[in-house]
Design an enzyme around this catalytic site. Sequence first.
Site, short mmCIF file in Angstrom:
data_model
loop_
_atom_site.label_atom_id
_atom_site.label_comp_id
_atom_site.label_asym_id
_atom_site.label_seq_id
_atom_site.Cartn_x
_atom_site.Cartn_y
_atom_site.Cartn_z
N ASP A 53 57.91 61.44 -15.64
CA ASP A 53 56.84 61.58 -14.64
C ASP A 53 55.45 61.51 -15.30
O ASP A 53 54.62 62.39 -15.12
CB ASP A 53 56.99 62.90 -13.89
CG ASP A 53 56.25 62.89 -12.55
OD1 ASP A 53 55.88 61.80 -12.08
OD2 ASP A 53 56.04 63.97 -11.98
N VAL A 98 50.08 76.13 -9.64
CA VAL A 98 49.58 76.52 -10.95
C VAL A 98 48.32 77.36 -10.77
O VAL A 98 47.39 76.95 -10.06
CB VAL A 98 49.28 75.29 -11.83
CG1 VAL A 98 48.79 75.73 -13.21
CG2 VAL A 98 50.51 74.42 -11.98
N GLY A 142 46.10 74.04 -9.03
CA GLY A 142 46.70 72.85 -8.46
C GLY A 142 48.05 73.16 -7.86
O GLY A 142 48.62 74.23 -8.06
N SER A 143 48.55 72.19 -7.09
CA SER A 143 49.82 72.40 -6.40
C SER A 143 50.63 71.12 -6.43
O SER A 143 50.08 70.02 -6.27
CB SER A 143 49.58 72.84 -4.96
OG SER A 143 50.79 73.08 -4.30
N LYS A 166 52.49 78.53 -14.12
CA LYS A 166 53.16 77.60 -13.23
C LYS A 166 54.26 78.36 -12.49
O LYS A 166 55.28 78.75 -13.08
CB LYS A 166 53.76 76.44 -14.02
CG LYS A 166 54.47 75.41 -13.17
CD LYS A 166 54.96 74.26 -14.05
CE LYS A 166 55.70 73.22 -13.24
NZ LYS A 166 56.15 72.10 -14.09
N PHE A 216 57.13 71.12 -6.64
CA PHE A 216 57.99 72.21 -7.07
C PHE A 216 57.24 73.47 -7.48
O PHE A 216 57.85 74.50 -7.74
CB PHE A 216 58.85 71.77 -8.26
CG PHE A 216 59.88 70.73 -7.92
CD1 PHE A 216 60.61 70.80 -6.75
CD2 PHE A 216 60.11 69.67 -8.79
CE1 PHE A 216 61.56 69.85 -6.45
CE2 PHE A 216 61.06 68.71 -8.49
CZ PHE A 216 61.78 68.79 -7.31
#
Length: 848
Positions: free
Chosen positions: A672, A556, A549-550, A571, A553
């Site tokens: 978050d 991964v 995933g992206s 990460k 910041f």
Amino acid sequence: MEFQLLSNLQLFFLYLNNLTGNLPSYLGNITSLISISVGGNNLVGNIPDTLGNLNNLEVIELGLNNLSGSFPSSFFNLSSLTDIDIPLNQLQGSLPDDIFISFPRLHKLNIGHNLLTGRIPSSVANASELMLLALNVNSFTGEVPSFEGMKKLDWLALNRNKLGNSRPDDLNFMSSLLNCTELRLLHLSENNFEGVLPRFIGNFSNLRRFTIGNNSIHGNIPDELGDIATLETLYLWSNDLTGTIPESIGKLQELRILSFPDNILYGEIPSSFGNLTMMTDLSLQQNNLQGTIPSVLGNCQSLLAMDISQNNFTGYLPEEIFRIPSLSEFLDLSSNSLTGSLPSGLTSLEHLVLLNLSNNELSGLLPGTFGSLISLRELYLSNNFFQGNISPSLSSLRSLEILDLSHNNFTGKIPQFLGKFSFLRNLNLSFNDFEGEVPIEGVFRNGSQVSVNNNPKLCGGEPFLLLPVCPKNESSKKSRTSHFLKLIISISASVSVLILVLLFAIVYYLKHKKKLISLDNTSKEFLPTISYQSLHKATNGFSETNLLGSGKFSNVYKGILDQNETVIAVKVLKLQVKGAGKSFVAECEALRSIRHRNLVKFLTSCSSVDFKGNEFKAVVYPHMVNGSLQDWLVHSDEKKLTLIQRLNISIDVACALDYLHNHSGNSLVHCDIKPSNVLLDGEFVAHVSDFGLARFIQQVNTSQNDTSLGIKGTVGYAAPEYGMGTEASTYGDIYSYGILLLELFTGKCPIDDAFDNGLTLHDFVKMAIPERVMEISDPTLVYGYDYQGEEAIDEIMEYCFISLFRIGISCSMELPRERMDISRAVNELYSIRNYLFKTRIKFGANGL
């Protein structure tokens, strides 16, 4: 309106959207239509009379809306219809006597979950093409007609009506079903049926599911039931059945669920039950069964849940039952007359969530292997004759939420480790012989969560326990001088240590003039490190095939460390993006200070340079095989989470936040919370991740000039006060959690296109509950539920959805101070799950 201009339109398919308003009458003008499918929307009003003009119409699907009124008379002119699918609405009225003559080609009639009344038309016997007939969850009354001519019938659901006349001949219609040689499902539960189960039931050779619970069926269970080799689920709960359980039941090799609770059955459990190796749920509670529990039940290695409580079983606990590794939901043997001690071999039950052995005559010590039950959340051992100290092995049961050891003969001191169980919310140690001082940590601080009554040798503890003050130790009286000298030495040592600390602080300050933490020094001083080369090799050179995933910041990657073949998630910070470095520092600072089963585990970090000499920073976590919650919500067609899985995930995330806010020492705000930051391991246990925006409360209050505080979450999940420059707070996390909870059970993203013109997901749900709660819930949980309408499952789900949505709404209130405390949310979520577990024992809702 442009649709009515499509004069050649044949398929009108708008299933599972957010359409509102009435079903348009102009559809009746598009005479070329063959299929209308608008189920799973928010349509209201009557079915338009103009649909009677569609002489070519074959399929009409209007389910899961809010349609009302009765069927228009013109509707019955559509002789071409093959499929009528209109469940989960509010249709009223009765069916015309000739309905099955009007629709000679009908294959499917599903009008369950409405408000229909009257009798089932006798013309149903003429429905020779009908394969599915679902009239469940309505108010049909009277005698059930013959189904003699329905040789293709596959599915018959009549449950939850008012059928039958409470007479011995109520089940006479079942003989006509012998002609339905394809019949696989027969739901007759929750009606007014009386009579006995016919012996010819064994001739239903293709039957897979048979339910007739909550009626007034009496007499014996016929031996012939064992002849239905295809039977997978058998529900006979809450009747007046007598006699013994037939040995022939053991012939049902495909049986998954057997539910006979709340009857008047007696005798022993047949030894043939050992042949039911596919069985996942066994419910025999609330009968008069007796004898010993057969050890052959240990052969049922697929069992997830077993309840044989409230019977008259005697003898020892068979060790074979405690060696069934699949047992994970509950094992309830309570309220019998079982004797002897607990088996020592408990190591196989590491996934068991609930164990209830209360109200028996068990004795002896708790075995040391009790520590193997690491998944236990509820343990009931009350009203037995257990003795001795509480085994130290119980200190491994850190997931315990309820522990009841009352009314036994336990002695010794109350273990201090019980006060360190952060999830324990109900502890009952009353009516034993404990002695000494009561702990004052954890659950012992809350008078509503702990009971130590009738332990005359206890003392101390919190004032609300009303215990005497503990007497001073005699030896301490005799050594006051020694104690005084030790105190002086201790003070002197403390002063020396303080001086050293101050000297160290001065040296540190001179060496580090800036307040920002150096990542290199942080990693060297506090964290184990790993080289760039190792991570490069583990991730195949950070290849795209390894990309998980992206984000803004970071990227991964999945990796495998050679030395021990550990699967990891790496990460990698996008250091060219402003704020990425601070995000990384914040994450390291947060993760080295916290530890919880529902937080992602921090393995190591890397602060180095890559092969091109560029700065490189990464954090390493365990790889979560089931990805993120976002993956399961976005790709719902391929990946579907059950109601229980979603509820467990919501509890896991709430527990993580409760820990961060209230139990981690320094309150930590995540900032978050969203589905992509909730990772799922192989058991679908949720782990909150990505602490790049996390802030300790004291950091928030003292860092007014920190521009990174402007970044507080993701659009749709961030609290509204953050948009006005308010500091990050625990209230903001609670808001984000409330939105996540609403999304989890509606299946709707808060930034969905449907939410415009000021409408929010919060408002959308708030306007719909409680009357339309089933309409707004995720259709994959409601409309696509395989056991739909079975055994009152819709009422159970409706109650749960209302309760869950109310928590989500309360957590996502606009004003921070109006939001529900996360600790309260955790308790309410647990209550909902307990309700589900208890009701599914009775109703057998295996699909949850």
